[in-house]
Design a protein around this motif. Structure first.
Motif, mmCIF file in Angstrom:
data_model
loop_
_atom_site.group_PDB
_atom_site.id
_atom_site.type_symbol
_atom_site.label_atom_id
_atom_site.label_comp_id
_atom_site.label_asym_id
_atom_site.label_seq_id
_atom_site.Cartn_x
_atom_site.Cartn_y
_atom_site.Cartn_z
ATOM 1 N N LYS A 126 32.193 30.075 48.149
ATOM 2 C CA LYS A 126 32.428 29.301 46.925
ATOM 3 C C LYS A 126 31.548 28.058 46.898
ATOM 4 C CE LYS A 126 36.581 28.381 45.680
ATOM 5 N NZ LYS A 126 37.968 27.898 45.846
ATOM 6 N N ARG A 127 31.459 27.365 48.029
ATOM 7 C CA ARG A 127 30.657 26.144 48.100
ATOM 8 C C ARG A 127 29.183 26.442 47.845
ATOM 9 N NH1 ARG A 127 31.067 20.946 50.124
ATOM 10 N NH2 ARG A 127 29.223 20.106 51.127
ATOM 11 N N LYS B 239 26.476 38.018 40.454
ATOM 12 C CA LYS B 239 27.884 38.380 40.230
ATOM 13 C C LYS B 239 28.022 39.857 39.924
ATOM 14 C CE LYS B 239 32.000 36.946 37.666
ATOM 15 N NZ LYS B 239 32.546 35.991 36.669
ATOM 16 N N TYR C 14 27.895 28.977 46.176
ATOM 17 C CA TYR C 14 27.709 29.391 44.784
ATOM 18 C C TYR C 14 27.725 28.184 43.846
ATOM 19 C CZ TYR C 14 28.451 31.879 40.380
ATOM 20 O OH TYR C 14 28.325 32.348 39.097
ATOM 21 N N GLU C 15 28.697 27.280 44.042
ATOM 22 C CA GLU C 15 28.835 26.128 43.159
ATOM 23 C C GLU C 15 27.689 25.137 43.336
ATOM 24 O OE1 GLU C 15 32.771 24.768 44.025
ATOM 25 O OE2 GLU C 15 33.735 26.414 42.944
ATOM 26 N N ASP D 122 31.661 27.451 38.365
ATOM 27 C CA ASP D 122 32.907 27.647 39.093
ATOM 28 C C ASP D 122 32.830 28.920 39.928
ATOM 29 O OD1 ASP D 122 35.461 27.482 39.988
ATOM 30 O OD2 ASP D 122 36.430 28.009 38.107
ATOM 31 N N GLY D 123 33.223 28.831 41.191
ATOM 32 C CA GLY D 123 33.157 29.986 42.085
ATOM 33 C C GLY D 123 34.499 30.639 42.360
ATOM 34 N N GLU D 124 35.506 30.355 41.520
ATOM 35 C CA GLU D 124 36.853 30.900 41.744
ATOM 36 C C GLU D 124 36.865 32.423 41.711
ATOM 37 O OE1 GLU D 124 39.867 29.346 42.508
ATOM 38 O OE2 GLU D 124 38.466 27.733 42.955
ATOM 39 N N TRP D 125 35.929 33.041 40.990
ATOM 40 C CA TRP D 125 35.899 34.504 40.894
ATOM 41 C C TRP D 125 35.716 35.173 42.253
ATOM 42 C CZ3 TRP D 125 31.538 37.220 42.394
ATOM 43 C CH2 TRP D 125 30.366 36.477 42.555
ATOM 44 N N LEU D 126 35.185 34.432 43.215
ATOM 45 C CA LEU D 126 34.961 34.993 44.557
ATOM 46 C C LEU D 126 36.265 35.295 45.286
ATOM 47 C CD1 LEU D 126 31.974 32.701 45.512
ATOM 48 C CD2 LEU D 126 31.886 35.199 45.489
ATOM 49 N N LYS D 127 37.370 34.692 44.827
ATOM 50 C CA LYS D 127 38.670 34.960 45.455
ATOM 51 C C LYS D 127 39.063 36.434 45.332
ATOM 52 C CE LYS D 127 40.781 30.364 45.088
ATOM 53 N NZ LYS D 127 41.914 29.574 44.527
ATOM 54 N N GLU E 201 35.674 30.118 51.440
ATOM 55 C CA GLU E 201 35.385 28.746 51.035
ATOM 56 C C GLU E 201 33.890 28.435 51.148
ATOM 57 O OE1 GLU E 201 37.215 26.422 49.568
ATOM 58 O OE2 GLU E 201 38.733 27.969 49.409
#
Length: 323
Positions: free
Chosen positions: A276-277, A315, A279-280, A286-291, A273
């Motif tokens: 993601k924060r 990335k 990166y965004e 959108d940082g969903e790719w980090l999942k 988390e």
């Protein structure tokens, strides 16, 4: 009054102090003359008054108030998170961007204006507890750097409760801060020479009657509060955290297993988390790719994100990392 205290929400803060209306200007100038009394705020204009539902829904979008005149760039924001190294670095990074944005191709540094960053935060710097503090470049002899461009001022909202416990009557500015922090001014005496408290209450009552806005705000508000509990979980925190903290973090991500597993899994989710924060905030993407990243990739990310690197290159390097 609403159960939640929306006075400290970044949405209400921007709607109240960041619009090009006469009321908003009065409230904004009242804050500024009490926080930076020696700075000329004549002809200050807000350059980003827009606030759309889309902006509110972006949970990591910075809803700041950016003002400028011929001498200064001034930026204000409301921050609900706790003080941390990560958060302070975000403030520093954002202020550097605001300075950089002042110049266009071919401009010289002589065109740069001093930036004053004002952060209202619901925490206290325990190293030097006070209502307000400022940070800027100076040497060991307390002499300011020539031509320094950036000053950050923190307004530590909770400290006003200590002031209220010691003073018989608060100033109007202190009372306004008290209203922000506590959601009311019940049980305290305060001056009201300029009608700021009444004006603030009026805007708040209008705000909470807008059910659609409140619904949007609730979604953003909940994300911020959930994240506040564990956004600063990183390697250093893991070294210091006990089993009780591990279980708390584990529960945050829905775990109902033992303390040890809760600690490990909770810290893992907290690191994701935080990545993601970061990166965004930095790239507004959108940082969903980090999942999809492994723990090793997230560790590598935490090093790269602090460098001057484009999002596409970052990335690519993360995804090409092989254990």
């Amino acid at each position: 009054m609403s159960e939640k205290n929306y006075y400290v929400s970044d949405v209400f803060f921007k709607l109240t102090f960041g619009q090009n209306t006469s009321e908003s200007k009065r409230l904004r100038e009242f804050l500024l003359k009490n926080i930076i009394p020696l700075v000329s705020i004549h002809d200050l204009s807000v350059v980003n008054p827009e606030l759309t539902p889309q902006m509110i829904r972006m949970k990591n979008n910075i809803l700041d108030i950016h003002m400028q005149n011929n001498q200064y760039e001034i930026d204000m924001e409301m921050q609900n998170s706790k003080m941390s190294v990560f958060l302070n670095r975000r403030f520093i990074h954002y202020s550097c961007r605001l300075i950089d944005y002042q110049l266009e191709a071919g401009d010289t540094s002589g065109k740069l204006k001093e930036l004053i960053q004002i952060v209202f935060i619901r925490d206290i710097d325990k190293r030097c507890p006070r209502l307000m503090d400022d940070f800027y470049a100076k040497n060991t002899y307390n002499i300011s750097q020539l031509g320094y461009l950036q000053t950050t001022i923190y307004v530590y909202l909770p400290y006003v409760n200590k002031i209220a416990s010691e003073k018989e009557c608060l100033s109007e500015f202190e009372a306004l801060i008290y209203l922000m922090e506590n959601g009311n001014v019940e049980g305290i005496k305060y001056e009201e020479k300029e009608g700021m408290i009444k004006m603030m209450k009026k805007k708040y009552n209008k705000f909470i009657k807008d059910k659609k806005m409140v619904k949007e705000m609730d979604a953003r508000y909940q994300v911020q509060y959930d994240f506040q509990e564990w956004h600063d979980v990183d390697v250093e925190y893991a070294k210091k955290a006990g089993l009780e903290e591990g279980l708390l973090v584990g529960k945050k991500v829905g775990l109902e297993q033992g303390l040890e597993q809760g600690l490990l899994k909770g810290l893992s989710e907290g690191k994701l988390e935080m990545a993601k924060r970061q990166y965004e905030m930095k790239y507004h993407q959108d940082g969903e790719w980090l999942k999809e990243c492994t723990q090793e990739q997230l560790d590598y990310f935490s090093q790269l994100i602090l460098t001057d690197i484009e999002s596409s290159e970052l990335k690519e390097k993360i995804m090409n990392l092989v254990s």
